[in-house]
Design an enzyme around this catalytic site. Structure first.
Site, mmCIF file in Angstrom:
data_model
loop_
_atom_site.group_PDB
_atom_site.id
_atom_site.type_symbol
_atom_site.label_atom_id
_atom_site.label_comp_id
_atom_site.label_asym_id
_atom_site.label_seq_id
_atom_site.Cartn_x
_atom_site.Cartn_y
_atom_site.Cartn_z
ATOM 1 N N GLU A 49 0.813 -1.223 0.000
ATOM 2 C CA GLU A 49 0.000 0.000 0.000
ATOM 3 C C GLU A 49 0.845 1.271 0.000
ATOM 4 O O GLU A 49 0.406 2.317 -0.478
ATOM 5 C CB GLU A 49 -0.965 0.006 1.190
ATOM 6 C CG GLU A 49 -2.091 -1.019 1.089
ATOM 7 C CD GLU A 49 -1.709 -2.384 1.655
ATOM 8 O OE1 GLU A 49 -0.510 -2.614 1.950
ATOM 9 O OE2 GLU A 49 -2.611 -3.231 1.810
ATOM 10 N N PHE A 111 -11.654 -6.787 14.228
ATOM 11 C CA PHE A 111 -10.596 -7.312 13.369
ATOM 12 C C PHE A 111 -10.238 -6.284 12.294
ATOM 13 O O PHE A 111 -11.103 -5.757 11.615
ATOM 14 C CB PHE A 111 -11.050 -8.628 12.712
ATOM 15 C CG PHE A 111 -10.025 -9.187 11.764
ATOM 16 C CD1 PHE A 111 -8.781 -9.593 12.232
ATOM 17 C CD2 PHE A 111 -10.283 -9.282 10.405
ATOM 18 C CE1 PHE A 111 -7.818 -10.086 11.355
ATOM 19 C CE2 PHE A 111 -9.326 -9.777 9.525
ATOM 20 C CZ PHE A 111 -8.096 -10.179 10.002
ATOM 21 N N GLN A 112 -8.961 -6.004 12.169
ATOM 22 C CA GLN A 112 -8.432 -5.036 11.197
ATOM 23 C C GLN A 112 -9.041 -3.653 11.356
ATOM 24 O O GLN A 112 -9.251 -2.938 10.384
ATOM 25 C CB GLN A 112 -8.594 -5.555 9.769
ATOM 26 C CG GLN A 112 -7.754 -6.816 9.551
ATOM 27 C CD GLN A 112 -7.527 -7.154 8.094
ATOM 28 O OE1 GLN A 112 -8.389 -6.926 7.256
ATOM 29 N NE2 GLN A 112 -6.360 -7.717 7.802
ATOM 30 N N LYS A 161 -17.461 -0.448 6.048
ATOM 31 C CA LYS A 161 -17.993 -1.437 5.106
ATOM 32 C C LYS A 161 -19.507 -1.328 4.946
ATOM 33 O O LYS A 161 -20.025 -1.413 3.831
ATOM 34 C CB LYS A 161 -17.606 -2.839 5.594
ATOM 35 C CG LYS A 161 -17.980 -3.944 4.614
ATOM 36 C CD LYS A 161 -17.308 -5.256 4.979
ATOM 37 C CE LYS A 161 -17.941 -6.400 4.188
ATOM 38 N NZ LYS A 161 -17.020 -6.994 3.233
ATOM 39 N N MET A 477 24.577 8.435 1.802
ATOM 40 C CA MET A 477 24.465 9.764 2.396
ATOM 41 C C MET A 477 24.755 9.719 3.894
ATOM 42 O O MET A 477 25.396 10.623 4.434
ATOM 43 C CB MET A 477 23.069 10.346 2.139
ATOM 44 C CG MET A 477 22.909 11.776 2.605
ATOM 45 S SD MET A 477 24.165 12.859 1.925
ATOM 46 C CE MET A 477 23.315 13.477 0.469
HETATM 47 C C1 LIG Z 1 12.719 5.445 4.978
HETATM 48 C C2 LIG Z 1 14.007 6.091 5.323
HETATM 49 N N1 LIG Z 1 14.819 5.532 6.243
HETATM 50 C C3 LIG Z 1 16.007 6.111 6.535
HETATM 51 C C4 LIG Z 1 16.397 7.264 5.916
HETATM 52 C C5 LIG Z 1 17.742 7.914 6.270
HETATM 53 N N2 LIG Z 1 18.602 7.958 5.076
HETATM 54 C C6 LIG Z 1 18.750 9.042 4.315
HETATM 55 S S1 LIG Z 1 19.736 8.813 3.006
HETATM 56 C C7 LIG Z 1 20.046 7.220 3.444
HETATM 57 C C8 LIG Z 1 20.935 6.355 2.625
HETATM 58 C C9 LIG Z 1 20.310 5.918 1.369
HETATM 59 O O1 LIG Z 1 21.110 4.922 0.797
HETATM 60 P P1 LIG Z 1 21.015 4.607 -0.728
HETATM 61 O O2 LIG Z 1 19.614 4.428 -1.141
HETATM 62 O O3 LIG Z 1 21.951 3.497 -1.064
HETATM 63 O O4 LIG Z 1 21.469 5.957 -1.397
HETATM 64 P P2 LIG Z 1 22.943 6.606 -1.494
HETATM 65 O O5 LIG Z 1 22.975 7.700 -0.472
HETATM 66 O O6 LIG Z 1 23.935 5.553 -1.234
HETATM 67 O O7 LIG Z 1 22.968 7.152 -2.876
HETATM 68 C C10 LIG Z 1 19.366 6.906 4.626
HETATM 69 C C11 LIG Z 1 19.450 5.611 5.309
HETATM 70 C C12 LIG Z 1 15.491 7.818 4.983
HETATM 71 N N3 LIG Z 1 15.768 8.970 4.351
HETATM 72 N N4 LIG Z 1 14.334 7.207 4.686
#
Ligand SMILES: Cc1ncc(C[n+]2csc(CCOP(=O)(O)OP(=O)(O)O)c2C)c(N)n1
Ligand SMILES: [Mg+2]
Lengths: 563, 160
Positions: A49, A111-112, A161, A477
């Site tokens: 979803e 439920f749900q 529902k 990042m």
């Molecule tokens: C759902 C979620 N969880 C954690 C983060 C924290 N976060 C920001 S950038 C990042 C790294 C993303 O890694 P990747 O997709 O490999 O991208 P890269 O920076 O390596 O290009 C994280 C964990 C986030 N932005 N969103």
């Protein structure tokens, strides 16, 4: 004639002009799914979803229309929350229909059952629990009106529902008027006059634009205004595409990973024209040193955005399109200003900054593919005509920096919430809305795994979305922050166990490509661009490449770390 | 600074939690909150007293106006307004202190609404200052229960 709630829902959607919805069924919404085949609306079955909401969101961002999704009660509803919060933070018009247990069971821990209206109250623009089928058509009309008008945003409608089964006479309201909701679209002319006069006296004017310019379709007029009066332009990440990225007056994005020229221009400008932007902390850096020499004009449709973070001198509460139209008229009436001559030395200065420190990267010792190179080539090969969605992280920042966006709604990225897993389902939504267009998700190896299950959706509906993974084997990042500010303590950011993305693509019935050498980038991109199928391109890039420039969190915009 | 806001809302389920959630989610303060129906069907009036600097109060008002179910927000603090709150106070009363307590009741124009051998319950109406004052006066007898309505307020007809 009397219709059931389920029939009323689908009829109402038709009246709203909805052609496509994204959804996932369950017990609480079977009545709606039972009617769906009889309707002209095409339903896209997602695999989670969250994907449905992001797809509806990508659909909305790429078209300006309201995106729609439909999910069941309980876990179906809670799975939408990240998608809803993503749309909320970026002011995207989406209507989410959730199933709910029968009204008699509400509050019984049935439920749900979850209180999804309670859960989403702080991350929707508004939401409804429909308790009587007689309210249904009217509430749907309101939901679409609220989602799309004023500052847009997601609206959730919870459908018990028994309400879907109950019958009533159907009449869809033609118009809507609400005593408690009347967004102001037109600017105060006096304020606009003041703004025009201030701009006419400016020596170093700068336009700082944001997502509001895209959502109000004001890109064209802003571009005309900037060219006519010789005003350099920078924008937030959300605003990319409103002003052509290949125009000489374009400075690139500002903020934490903004260009040197954009951040220096903000710092030195004497009049800052902020249009549809909200002075987010990722944009301003240390807020009390933001634009220290500037008098600020702030155009925004949402009064709460004005003076929330930064004190402004001329606030204008208005739709950006109307405000810029009025501003162009007022500036046009000012005589005796040779705009181009007057601003020529400032424009030269700004361009000088761009030459001094352009966006650039070094070819590393490993000889590995540089992620920035991939985006430069992609821009060349697609001539800037693709719709680019992104995941979150370094991949997103490089996509913002090194691909140039020529038109509004070709850049689709989660700005406010920064939701990993956004880009791919959003690309699916954008592809549904733009069947002939090239839609590309720029992904990270981490983010793509957050909604990878939507491969089945893309393949099932023959959506030729291209996923380009800038695979650095890191949550890059976060690793960059650890490198720069946490003594290289790479805790929990190494992704050395990853699937074989080529096999994974093939397992879903899509095409997979592996790129390990720079010289393979262009040939593979060419092949993928020409392919009619869903594709994953796994590009092994320089693992410890960083995004520069970078303004450390909480520092001033001029304190940039450069390449 | 303390501000009293009159907030006219659509009287529908959830409206209170929308308003309360706005305050808690954004870190604004609610000092008192009072809700009741108005003479117009379907419309309720909330009176919220809050505090914060000018910029915070401006945000509170704008954010309240942004809620879809809020019809109107008026900040009464910049105007001449009548402000009242009602408090029920139950104090410990002995044969030796009862007369003194009743004298205070008299001075403050309160009403005794319940008596027993060792307690007196009174109803006090007034602005914040009066309520603070009477509490100060009664504290030494031992306040056993204390219930207040929160402020209700209204603009005066004549603004001078
Ligand atoms: C759902 C979620 N969880 C954690 C983060 C924290 N976060 C920001 S950038 C990042 C790294 C993303 O890694 P990747 O997709 O490999 O991208 P890269 O920076 O390596 O290009 C994280 C964990 C986030 N932005 N969103
Ligand atoms: Mg990565």
């Amino acid at each position: 004639m009397e219709l059931t709630g389920a029939q009323i829902l689908l009829e109402s959607l038709k009246q709203e002009g909805v052609q496509h919805i994204f959804g996932f069924p369950g017990g609480a919404v079977i009545d709606i799914y039972d009617e769906l085949p009889k309707s002209s609306i095409q339903h896209f079955l997602v695999r989670h979803e969250q994907g449905a909401v992001h797809a509806a969101d990508g659909y909305a961002r790429s078209t300006g229309k309201v995106g729609v999704c439909l999910v069941t009660s309980g876990p179906g509803a809670t799975n939408t929350v990240t998608g809803i919060a993503t749309a909320y933070m970026d002011s995207i018009p989406v209507v989410i229909f959730t199933g709910q247990v029968p009204t008699a069971l509400i509050g019984n821990d049935a439920f749900q059952e979850v209180d999804i209206v309670g859960i989403t109250r702080p991350c929707t623009k508004h939401n409804y629990l429909i308790k009587d089928v007689k309210e249904l058509a009217h509430s749907i009309k309101e939901a679409f009106y609220i989602a799309a008008s004023g500052r847009p945003g997601p609206v959730l409608v919870d459908l018990p529902k028994d309400v879907m089964q109950a019958r009533t006479e159907f009449e869809y309201p033609k118009t809507i008027s609400m005593r408690s909701y009347n967004p102001n679209y037109t600017p105060n002319r006096k304020q606009v006059k003041k703004a025009a006069s201030l701009l006419s006296k400016a020596e170093r004017p700068l336009i700082y634009s944001g997502g509001g310019v895209i959502s109000s379709e004001a890109g064209e007029i802003m571009t005309r205004l900037a060219r006519r009066f010789s005003l350099p332009v920078t924008s937030t990440m959300m605003g990319l595409g409103a002003f052509p990225g290949n125009d000489p007056l374009w400075l690139g994005m500002l903020g934490m990973h903004g260009t040197y020229a954009a951040n220096m221009a903000v710092n030195n400008s004497d009049v800052l024209l902020s249009v549809g932007a909200r002075f987010d902390d990722r944009v301003t850096g240390k807020v009390n040193t933001f634009a220290p020499r500037a008098r600020i004009i702030h155009i925004d449709i949402d009064p709460t955005s004005i003076r929330k973070n930064v004190n402004v001198h001329i606030p204008i509460v208005s739709d950006c399109l109307n405000a810029l139209t009025a501003l162009e008229e007022e500036m046009g009436e000012i005589t005796g200003v040779q705009w181009e001559d007057k601003h020529s030395s400032w424009v030269k200065t700004v361009k000088g900054w761009n030459q001094e420190h352009p966006l650039q990267y070094e070819t590393g010792p490993s000889g590995k593919v540089k992620p920035q190179y991939v985006l430069e080539k992609l821009y060349e090969l697609t001539k800037g005509e693709a719709i680019i969605t992104t995941e979150v992280g370094q991949n997103q920042m490089w996509a913002a920096q090194f691909y140039k966006y020529h038109r509004p709604r070709t850049w689709i990225s989660s700005g406010g919430l920064g939701t990993m897993g956004y880009g791919f389902p959003a690309a699916i939504g954008a592809q549904v809305a733009n069947p002939g267009k090239l839609v590309i998700d720029i992904a990270g190896d981490g983010s793509i795994q957050m909604n990878i299950q939507e491969m089945a959706t893309a393949v099932c509906y023959n959506l030729p979305v291209k996923i380009i993974i800038l695979n650095n084997s890191y949550l890059g990042m976060v690793r960059q922050w650890q490198e720069l500010f946490y003594n290289k303590n790479y805790c929990a950011t190494c992704l050395d166990t990853a699937p074989d993305f080529v096999k994974l693509a093939e397992a879903y019935g899509a095409e997979g490509y592996l790129v390990e050498k720079s010289e393979d980038v262009v040939p593979v991109l060419n092949k993928v661009i020409a392919s009619p199928k869903t594709c994953i391109v796994d590009i092994k890039v320089e693992p410890e490449e960083n995004v520069y420039p970078m303004v450390p969190a909480g520092a001033s915009l001029t304190e940039m770390l450069l390449v | 600074m303390r501000h009293v806001l009159s907030v006219l809302v659509e009287n529908e389920p959830g409206v209170l939690s929308r308003v309360a959630g706005l305050f808690s989610g954004r870190g604004f303060n609610i000092d008192t909150l009072n809700v009741g129906p108005t003479l117009e069907k379907g419309v309720s009036l909330m009176t919220i007293s809050t505090h914060g600097d000018e910029q915070i109060i401006e945000q509170i008002i704008k954010q309240l106006r942004k809620l879809i179910t809020v019809i109107k927000v008026v900040d009464l603090s910049g105007t001449k307004a009548v402000e009242r709150e009602m408090v029920l106070i139950k104090v410990h009363a002995t044969d030796s202190s009862r007369a003194e307590i009743l004298r205070i009741v008299d001075i403050f124009r309160c009403k005794v609404v319940d008596v027993s051998i060792d307690e007196l319950t009174m109803e006090v109406t007034g602005d914040q200052g009066k309520i603070v004052a009477i509490v100060n006066m009664l504290q030494r007898f031992g306040i056993k229960e204390f219930a207040r309505t929160g402020t209700v307020a209204m603009k005066r007809s004549m603004q001078f």
